[in-house]
Design a protein around this motif. Structure first.
Motif, PDB file in Angstrom:
ATOM      1  N   GLU A 625       0.813  -1.226   0.000  1.00 48.58           N
ATOM      2  CA  GLU A 625       0.000   0.000   0.000  1.00 48.58           C
ATOM      3  C   GLU A 625       0.841   1.269   0.000  1.00 48.58           C
ATOM      4  O   GLU A 625       0.435   2.277  -0.570  1.00 48.58           O
ATOM      5  CB  GLU A 625      -0.929   0.004   1.220  1.00 48.58           C
ATOM      6  N   THR A 626       1.990   1.224   0.664  1.00 47.71           N
ATOM      7  CA  THR A 626       2.817   2.433   0.726  1.00 47.71           C
ATOM      8  C   THR A 626       4.017   2.367  -0.208  1.00 47.71           C
ATOM      9  O   THR A 626       4.653   3.383  -0.485  1.00 47.71           O
ATOM     10  CB  THR A 626       3.367   2.664   2.157  1.00 47.71           C
ATOM     11  N   GLY A 627       4.356   1.160  -0.660  1.00 49.85           N
ATOM     12  CA  GLY A 627       5.531   0.999  -1.510  1.00 49.85           C
ATOM     13  C   GLY A 627       6.835   0.943  -0.741  1.00 49.85           C
ATOM     14  O   GLY A 627       7.914   0.946  -1.328  1.00 49.85           O
ATOM     15  N   LYS A 628       6.763   0.884   0.565  1.00 49.12           N
ATOM     16  CA  LYS A 628       7.996   0.877   1.367  1.00 49.12           C
ATOM     17  C   LYS A 628       8.604  -0.518   1.406  1.00 49.12           C
ATOM     18  O   LYS A 628       7.900  -1.512   1.567  1.00 49.12           O
ATOM     19  CB  LYS A 628       7.684   1.346   2.782  1.00 49.12           C
ATOM     20  N   PRO A 746       9.643   4.538  -2.042  1.00 54.31           N
ATOM     21  CA  PRO A 746       8.237   4.191  -1.834  1.00 54.31           C
ATOM     22  C   PRO A 746       7.279   4.718  -2.912  1.00 54.31           C
ATOM     23  O   PRO A 746       6.444   3.941  -3.397  1.00 54.31           O
ATOM     24  CB  PRO A 746       7.946   4.758  -0.441  1.00 54.31           C
ATOM     25  N   PRO A 747       7.377   5.999  -3.327  1.00 54.30           N
ATOM     26  CA  PRO A 747       6.420   6.443  -4.357  1.00 54.30           C
ATOM     27  C   PRO A 747       6.565   5.658  -5.668  1.00 54.30           C
ATOM     28  O   PRO A 747       5.560   5.322  -6.300  1.00 54.30           O
ATOM     29  CB  PRO A 747       6.795   7.914  -4.586  1.00 54.30           C
ATOM     30  N   GLN A 750       5.221   2.018  -5.105  1.00 48.43           N
ATOM     31  CA  GLN A 750       3.757   2.009  -4.994  1.00 48.43           C
ATOM     32  C   GLN A 750       3.120   2.211  -6.363  1.00 48.43           C
ATOM     33  O   GLN A 750       2.176   1.517  -6.728  1.00 48.43           O
ATOM     34  CB  GLN A 750       3.314   3.110  -4.011  1.00 48.43           C
ATOM     35  N   LYS A 751       3.684   3.141  -7.135  1.00 45.74           N
ATOM     36  CA  LYS A 751       3.129   3.422  -8.464  1.00 45.74           C
ATOM     37  C   LYS A 751       3.297   2.208  -9.379  1.00 45.74           C
ATOM     38  O   LYS A 751       2.363   1.816 -10.088  1.00 45.74           O
ATOM     39  CB  LYS A 751       3.862   4.639  -9.057  1.00 45.74           C
TER      40      LYS A 751
END
Lengths: 758, 290
Positions: A625-628, A746-747, A750-751
């Motif tokens: 969900e956060t891409g972390k 993370p962005p 997530q993308k």
């Protein structure tokens, strides 16, 4: 006693410089205080690309407390001349213009003027009073954009060199080169699986804790002394002599302790400015950068674009590979694309290879060496494609690497043939590691988990010039002077090689890094050369001392020198068992037979630095969900040749991994549309903290380097090479989505997951 | 950094006089963890720094289960979470007090300073909003009270007029079956400024099956920390379920109007607002049940 019959090598003594460093007593550049000291700072360009119409320093010079202002007009104008700094070749005219901009500024942060004042606050105020009139020009910061026709041109007089020949074309492409071996088209025709992918990486910085600093004193006799933090005191001396057009004999460099370099502390930035300010004022001038100056005004390592194509047969044999590599040089030519091209396919034995490299100028700081420069970008591409091929073939990615691994006799695409190397042994050690054999749950705590592997190569430069000067104390201890600055424990690793050779303990050797007037020329601490090259000199020094001691013993015992043996640290006369003594025992008497015992040795070995190979295994956990991405476990395997001090080998491996993790997950220069970096601080330039990392596990493989008396291979650089690719492969294993753009922040993650249903 | 004068008044009245005399050319120092950095980096310029740490009211810290919690504007974080009774009563506030800077910074940094710095990403502000915090302000015209959600007006700007300063913060006593939670998203696990931060407080029914009321506030997605009243109101009277919580999270996301910068794109921040709001409300519900 350690393995291989060594007494000192392979043990873990406390480092000679350790106590002063952990108690804060070690002297760094910022600690320097001199009588009459002035403080300097730099005026920097706010524009990424502009013509300097005029610089008016009158208001600054009139400001109370200001002692001098300098600009590029105070520097001698230099003709084009190439200089080898050890890890990179630079044009000295460019180096001069990078120190203080002449005619044009080529990146935001480019130094334009220097100020010396009674204190730093006054100097900073005065910088604001320097009026620079600019004609702002269009800028370009991306490598592919800079290569396009019609892109803003940084150097109007720079014509592209292509395949070794200068063309008529003015462009930002300084150089295009090609390495070719076999017939790639034929190789791909034989292949059953062919994968071709594109990759991008962003500009990243070495991030050393200590910022650049220089204190200069230009005395009344025209003798210049500089106290500074550098990887190579002699390299600084030579650059100063060239940039200031003065004899090397007039320049003395005093290297202080160095708080990290990683390749970034070889080129000079502040040193010539401080020297000019000292010359103008007659006072010593000290300059220290702030962190944002380090980010914007020194040499990071480049962003890049790569396209890699590889093919393999269904029985798992690589048949062909091609690479298109475009690296950002920054403001002046000289990216590490050449080094990257020498490393990109080197862990593999591939019969048909073509590599095209492009060195491209962009409006960013001039790039510089950073730990295996060029190789990490390259491995990110290759190792991700190899992972994909292994998956397509349904074979274990490490077994695939073992099967196609480079070995003694394998030829690199750029020419050289490998001597004895440990590529396959390293991969096998990873394959057999407890980590790789352990199982990993695919999900936990609502997050998904995956495992990735990657390999990497770094040349290790072959030796270079090193000098050592020793004097023996009556108690048999040795003062050892060396020209190699110590950035990774090399005082210890060199002292240990001398101790081993002459049968002493590591603590019996007292190593000192000395200034350029006190020792013979020594190349930079870089290219993973020092423990190899200066260690080679230490071994030779030990041999010279043994010869000298035999001479002394011959006099003391009145026997022929060639009848004296040296074994297990003991000198003995063959024909009389009474005539024997350890090195220390002989040292206490030796002075009576010819004065103090000293030795000076310099070396420049012909052989190979050894070539370093690494294979890494990483387990990650991804929050979809956060891409972390969190790292659960990390194991680095590496061929060290012979680990002189295993703790420092492990430390180098761990440090390289951590920097590679930062590069892979979060680090990048983020640029605004106006060409300025928006994250020039450790707050927003996100290097990993201790809370972001597990303990990095290490496995040292030892395949001795045949070109070194103790089998040393350089260890410092290759550990940064595999991490981004290993992480990408682990993220794929966890999510089913491949990431081909760094950083995998993370962005971005997530993308990518949202777009690809991962 | 430019030279400035430094004063240490020992009463609210003296501080008001000094601040009034200098107007915009004076600034207030509590822990200084923001102010000193701003002055050193020339992001702010001042003629007079008024250190308020010697004023008794600014150091007050008191809690009463009936009347609630009062925190002087200069009380550093460590004193707040170091008080076991306060820490137990306001865990949502502690989430943030323990996050600001690091241990060293928390020895100096205050909630009052975090609020007056008025960063859109200030970690302690969303939890202060959802706990219905109220700011007591002293000035030339006496004292006045402003709800925390109305305190910040723009990045770095607040309702404070020339001559005014923050004296203390007050929070009502926690209700039965209530819980609060704050969490931020950062790319690393330390050393970062929130990409998005979300605070939530909930009051559950006696059987804990439904929401009686809720308050949700979001940081780093607007020019000021944002009180999303409608997201909390959407939960009031609704059952505690994934569906109702998701609806509130969507409302918080819709209210967010972030910018794109080096800490994240606008699109990513809106997405994170939804994810974090869901997780934070779930966290608050869990605490209400404990």
């Amino acid at each position: 006693m350690s393995q291989n019959g060594h007494k000192v090598i392979g043990t873990r003594p406390i480092r000679h410089d350790g106590v002063d460093k952990v108690t804060g007593r070690a002297i760094y550049g910022a600690d320097i205080q001199l009588t009459g000291l002035l403080h300097g700072t730099v005026k920097r360009s706010p524009h990424p690309h502009a013509r300097i119409k005029n610089i008016d320093t009158s208001r600054a010079e009139a400001h109370p407390g200001v002692r001098a202002v300098v600009t590029a007009h105070d520097l001698p104008q230099i003709a084009d001349k190439l200089a080898d700094l050890g890890e990179a070749i630079v044009n000295l005219r460019d180096a001069s213009n990078n120190v203080l901009a002449y005619g044009k500024v080529l990146y935001k942060g480019h130094a334009v003027a220097g100020v010396a004042a009674i204190n730093l606050h006054v100097a900073q105020e005065a910088v604001e009073l320097i009026d620079v009139e600019y004609e702002v020009l269009p800028h370009v910061t991306g490598v592919l954009e800079a290569m396009e026709d019609g892109a803003p041109i940084l150097h109007e007089d720079m014509k592209t060199t292509s395949m070794g020949e200068e063309t008529d074309k003015v462009s930002n492409i300084a150089n295009h080169f090609q390495h070719k071996m076999g017939e790639p088209d034929d190789g791909f025709a034989e292949a059953d699986v062919v994968i071709e992918r594109e990759f991008t990486t962003q500009t990243v910085h070495q991030g050393y804790i200590e910022t650049h600093n220089a204190t200069a004193l230009w005395n009344e006799e025209g003798q210049l002394t500089i106290w500074t933090s550098t990887q190579g005191a002699f390299s600084v001396r030579d650059q100063m002599a060239e940039i200031l057009q003065m004899p090397v004999s007039k320049v003395k460099i005093v290297p202080l302790e160095i708080g990290g370099g990683f390749g970034g502390k070889i080129s000079v930035y502040l040193d010539p400015v401080a020297a000019l300010l000292s010359k103008k004022t007659g006072h010593p001038v000290k300059m220290t950068m702030t962190r944002d100056e380090v980010f914007e005004g020194t040499g990071p390592t480049p962003g890049s674009y790569l396209k890699v194509k590889m093919g393999a047969t269904s029985d798992g044999r690589l048949t062909a590979a091609t690479a298109y590599m475009a690296y950002e040089a920054g403001a002046y030519p000289g990216s590490p694309v050449g080094a990257g091209a020498g490393c990109i396919f080197t862990p593999y034995d591939i019969p048909n290879v073509q590599i095209d490299g492009y060195d491209v100028c962009v409006n960013k700081p001039k790039t510089n060496a950073y730990r295996a420069p060029g190789a990490t970008n390259a491995a990110y591409a290759t190792e991700t494609v190899v992972d994909e091929i292994s998956e397509k073939l349904g074979v274990d990615p490490l077994e695939f690497r073992v099967k196609n691994g480079a070995k003694e006799g394998t030829r690199r695409a750029d020419g050289p043939v490998h001597p004895r190397i440990g590529c396959i042994e390293t991969t096998e050690a990873a394959l057999n590691s407890e980590h790789y054999r352990s199982s990993l749950a695919k999900s936990a705590n609502g997050k998904v988990r995956g495992r990735g592997v990657a390999s990497g190569y770094w040349f290790n430069f072959n030796g270079g010039r090193s000098a050592i000067s020793v004097s023996i104390n009556p108690d048999g201890t040795i003062n050892m002077l060396e020209g190699s600055t110590d950035i990774g424990g090399s005082r210890a690793s060199i002292a240990m090689q001398l101790a081993e050779t002459i049968g002493l303990e590591a603590t019996d050797i007292k190593p000192y890094v000395v200034d350029t007037d006190s020792i013979g020329y020594t190349d930079v601490t870089g290219g993973s050369r020092t423990t190899f090259g200066t260690g080679y000199a230490a071994h030779a020094t030990g041999q010279a001392l043994i010869r000298e001691m035999k001479e002394r013993a011959s006099k003391l015992w009145d026997v022929p020198a060639d009848a004296i043996d040296f074994e297990d640290g003991v000198f003995s006369y063959r024909d009389d068992a009474e005539k024997r003594g350890s090195f220390k025992e002989m040292a206490s008497q030796a002075g009576d037979a010819g004065g103090p015992v000293v030795a000076q040795v310099s070396t420049n070995p012909d052989g190979s630095g050894g070539g370093a190979f690494a294979t890494h295994v990483v387990d990650v956990e991804v929050d979809r969900e956060t891409g972390k991405v969190d790292i659960l476990r990390y194991t680095a395997v590496q061929d060290a040749g012979t680990a002189i001090h295993p703790s420092y080998v492990e430390g180098q491996m761990q440090g390289g991994v951590v920097q590679g993790i930062g590069w892979g997950l979060n680090e990048e220069y983020i640029y605004n549309d106006d060409g300025s970096m928006t994250n020039a601080s450790f707050l927003d330039y996100r290097m990993p903290t201790t809370l972001d990392l597990p303990m990095i596990e290490t496995i040292i493989v030892e395949v001795p380097n045949e070109s070194h008396p103790y089998g040393v291979r350089g260890v410092g650089e290759v550990p940064i090479v595999p991490p981004p690719a290993a992480l990408a492969n682990a993220i794929y294993d966890a999510t089913g989505v491949r990431l081909r753009d760094l950083p995998m922040s993370p962005p971005r993650v997530q993308k990518a997951l949202a777009e690809n249903g991962g | 950094m430019h030279a400035f004068d430094y004063a240490t008044p020992e009463s609210v009245a003296d501080a008001v006089v000094m601040l009034s005399d200098h107007g915009k050319n004076a600034c207030v120092l509590a822990g200084g963890t923001d102010l000193i950095v701003q002055l050193r980096e020339n992001r702010r310029r001042t003629d007079l720094v008024v250190d308020v740490k010697k004023i008794a009211e600014l150091n007050a810290l008191s809690y009463d289960a009936a009347t609630g919690l009062t925190i002087g504007a200069a009380v550093p974080c460590y004193r707040i979470y170091g008080d076991a009774e306060i820490a137990a009563a306001y865990p949502g506030l502690m989430d943030a007090a323990r996050l600001v800077g690091g241990t060293g910074i928390q020895g100096r940094a205050s909630l009052g300073g975090n609020l007056c710095n008025a960063s859109p990403a200030g970690d302690t502000i969303p939890p202060m909003i959802v706990l219905s915090g109220e700011a007591e302000i002293a000035g030339p015209n006496g004292t006045r009270k402003v709800a925390v959600e109305d305190f910040c007006t723009a990045p770095g700007r607040t309702v404070l007029e020339d001559g005014e300063f923050l004296v203390s913060l007050h929070f009502p006593a926690p209700l039965a079956n209530s819980g609060a939670f704050y969490r931020r998203f950062i790319p690393r696990n330390e050393m970062d400024i929130a990409v998005v931060g979300v605070g939530a407080s909930v009051v559950l029914s006696g059987d804990r099956s439904s929401f009686v009321s809720a308050r949700i506030a979001v940081g780093a997605v607007a020019p000021t920390p944002l009180f999303v009243r409608e997201a909390g109101e959407a939960l009031a009277g609704q059952p505690v379920s994934d569906e109702t919580i998701r609806r509130a999270a969507d409302l918080a996301r819709d209210a967010a109007r972030p910018i794109s910068d080096m800490r994240g794109t606008a699109e990513y921040r809106k997405h994170l607002t939804s994810v974090l709001t869901r997780r934070v409300v779930e966290g608050a519900v869990q605490r209400a049940k404990e």
